[in-house]
Write an enzyme that holds these catalytic residues in place. Structure first.
Site, PDB file in Angstrom:
ATOM      1  N   ASP A 176       2.673   5.706   3.149  1.00  0.00           N
ATOM      2  CA  ASP A 176       2.386   6.974   3.823  1.00  0.00           C
ATOM      3  C   ASP A 176       1.038   6.892   4.547  1.00  0.00           C
ATOM      4  OD1 ASP A 176       0.764   7.081   1.621  1.00  0.00           O
ATOM      5  OD2 ASP A 176       1.451   9.042   0.911  1.00  0.00           O
ATOM      6  N   SER A 177       0.384   5.709   4.464  1.00  0.00           N
ATOM      7  CA  SER A 177      -0.776   5.440   5.324  1.00  0.00           C
ATOM      8  C   SER A 177      -0.357   5.558   6.787  1.00  0.00           C
ATOM      9  CB  SER A 177      -1.344   4.041   5.052  1.00  0.00           C
ATOM     10  OG  SER A 177      -0.312   3.072   5.077  1.00  0.00           O
TER      11      SER A 177
ATOM     12  N   ASP B 280       7.109   4.735   0.491  1.00  0.00           N
ATOM     13  CA  ASP B 280       6.181   5.639  -0.187  1.00  0.00           C
ATOM     14  C   ASP B 280       6.773   7.040  -0.196  1.00  0.00           C
ATOM     15  OD1 ASP B 280       3.772   5.423  -1.457  1.00  0.00           O
ATOM     16  OD2 ASP B 280       2.621   5.061   0.373  1.00  0.00           O
TER      17      ASP B 280
ATOM     18  N   LYS C 277       7.761   4.258  -3.996  1.00  0.00           N
ATOM     19  CA  LYS C 277       6.460   4.227  -4.671  1.00  0.00           C
ATOM     20  C   LYS C 277       5.960   5.656  -4.836  1.00  0.00           C
ATOM     21  CE  LYS C 277       2.471   2.787  -2.602  1.00  0.00           C
ATOM     22  NZ  LYS C 277       1.642   4.002  -2.682  1.00  0.00           N
TER      23      LYS C 277
ATOM     24  N   GLU D  21       2.472   7.981  -6.590  1.00  0.00           N
ATOM     25  CA  GLU D  21       1.074   7.855  -7.008  1.00  0.00           C
ATOM     26  C   GLU D  21       0.819   8.616  -8.306  1.00  0.00           C
ATOM     27  OE1 GLU D  21      -1.590   9.046  -3.864  1.00  0.00           O
ATOM     28  OE2 GLU D  21      -0.757   7.574  -2.456  1.00  0.00           O
TER      29      GLU D  21
ATOM     30  N   GLU E 190      -5.511   0.393  -6.584  1.00  0.00           N
ATOM     31  CA  GLU E 190      -6.317   0.536  -5.361  1.00  0.00           C
ATOM     32  C   GLU E 190      -7.762   0.889  -5.713  1.00  0.00           C
ATOM     33  OE1 GLU E 190      -4.569   2.888  -2.227  1.00  0.00           O
ATOM     34  OE2 GLU E 190      -6.423   2.879  -1.048  1.00  0.00           O
TER      35      GLU E 190
HETATM   36  O1  KIV Z   1       0.215   4.080   1.960  1.00  0.00           O
HETATM   37  C1  KIV Z   1      -0.172   2.912   1.795  1.00  0.00           C
HETATM   38  O2  KIV Z   1      -0.283   2.111   2.735  1.00  0.00           O
HETATM   39  C2  KIV Z   1      -0.494   2.503   0.431  1.00  0.00           C
HETATM   40  C3  KIV Z   1      -1.173   1.172   0.254  1.00  0.00           C
HETATM   41  C4  KIV Z   1      -2.595   1.295   0.614  1.00  0.00           C
HETATM   42  C5  KIV Z   1      -0.991   0.622  -1.111  1.00  0.00           C
HETATM   43  O3  KIV Z   1      -0.251   3.215  -0.486  1.00  0.00           O
END
Ligand code: KIV
Length: 287
Positions: free
Chosen positions: A52-53, A91, A121, A123, A190
């Site tokens: 989600d970056s 994510d 994924k 968090e 992280e």
């Molecule tokens: O969203 C993302 O790119 C991430 C990575 C930094 C692990 O969660």
């Protein structure tokens, strides 16, 4: 674009734990579209994270929080089409697994059915643990994420390393063990001090993937736009820039613009001709 086509089939998810046991490092990188998925595959990357970056690197927001399910499904679908061998992990965006367990499972299943990814994924630990159990229980593999968790960066007090006191480091070890018990097949760490990440990696049987967590994690991940020099926002100390594609792209676009303006582009080689007699007929028809 020409890239080496992937010859192997999909990497089995269980190979990641086997790689950890053999001491082979796992390579993960983010990718958010078809070309980046293809290039990561051709480069031999093991796991693609549709992070989600993307909210920051692709969509221009100043945090990951605004990413929506529709944004993440759209990007995941494209990246998954490009990635034949790597496992593709999507994510789950903020809000897609926090409200209820039912919501969490429904949204995780959407990623697998509608975007064709292999895993999701999430968090955090604590209140997220039952969600992980339910998603994994529904048959969707889950990757955990501890330390600096960008979706809750405000609550953490900003973009800063986590687990820097003995008590917080101990809590991270406990959380990582809880994620493994809840069914995570891997855990991202992280911005965690290297000795803490090393201890967690030793304690878990599933692989850890570090980002700013030192060399003793079982694998590493970097954000595509960070490592290629395509993101000009916040650049944390853990980023290593392997190329400066922004400069290369800027130079190419400036030369293109100059050639369009001067008439140097297009050249003969970029144009299409027609048979002479057809051209004569055409000219006489249009006067
Ligand atoms: O969203 C993302 O790119 C991430 C990575 C930094 C692990 O969660």
């Amino acid at each position: 674009m020409t890239t080496r086509p992937s010859t192997a089939g999909k990497l089995p998810l269980t190979d990641l734990a086997a790689m950890k046991r053999r001491g082979e490092k796992i390579v993960m990188v983010t990718a958010y579209d078809y070309p980046s998925g293809r290039i990561a595959d051709a480069a031999g990357v093991d796991v693609i994270l549709v992070g989600d970056s993307a909210a920051m690197t692709v969509l221009g927001h100043d945090s990951t929080v605004p990413a929506t399910m529709e944004d993440m499904l759209f990007l995941s679908r494209a990246a998954a089409r490009g990635a034949a061998r790597p496992l593709v992990v999507a994510d789950m965006p903020f809000g897609s697994y926090q409200v209820s367990t039912e919501d969490a499972v429904r949204n995780a299943v959407r990623f697998v059915k509608e975007a064709g990814v292999d895993a999701v994924k999430v968090e955090g630990a604590g209140a997220v643990l039952p969600r992980i159990e339910a998603i994994a229980g529904a048959g969707v593999p889950v990757m955990g994420h501890l330390g600096l968790t960008p979706q809750t960066v405000t609550a953490l007090g900003g973009w800063r390393a986590q687990g820097r006191t003995a008590a917080r480091a101990h809590q991270l070890v406990e959380d990582a063990l809880a994620l493994e018990r809840a069914g995570c097949f891997s855990v991202v760490l992280e911005c965690v001090p290297s000795p803490v990440a090393a201890r967690i990696s030793e304690a878990l049987t599933v692989p850890t993937i570090g980002i700013g967590a030192g060399p003793d994690c079982d694998g590493q991940v970097l954000v595509f736009h960070d490592l290629l020099g395509l993101y000009e926002g916040r650049s944390p100390r853990f980023v290593k820039r392997y190329a400066d594609l922004a400069a290369i792209t800027l130079d190419a676009l400036e030369r293109y613009a100059a050639e369009v303006r001067s008439g140097a582009f297009p050249e003969e080689a970029h144009t299409y001709a027609m048979p002479e007699e057809e051209l004569t007929l055409f000219r006489s028809a249009v006067g």
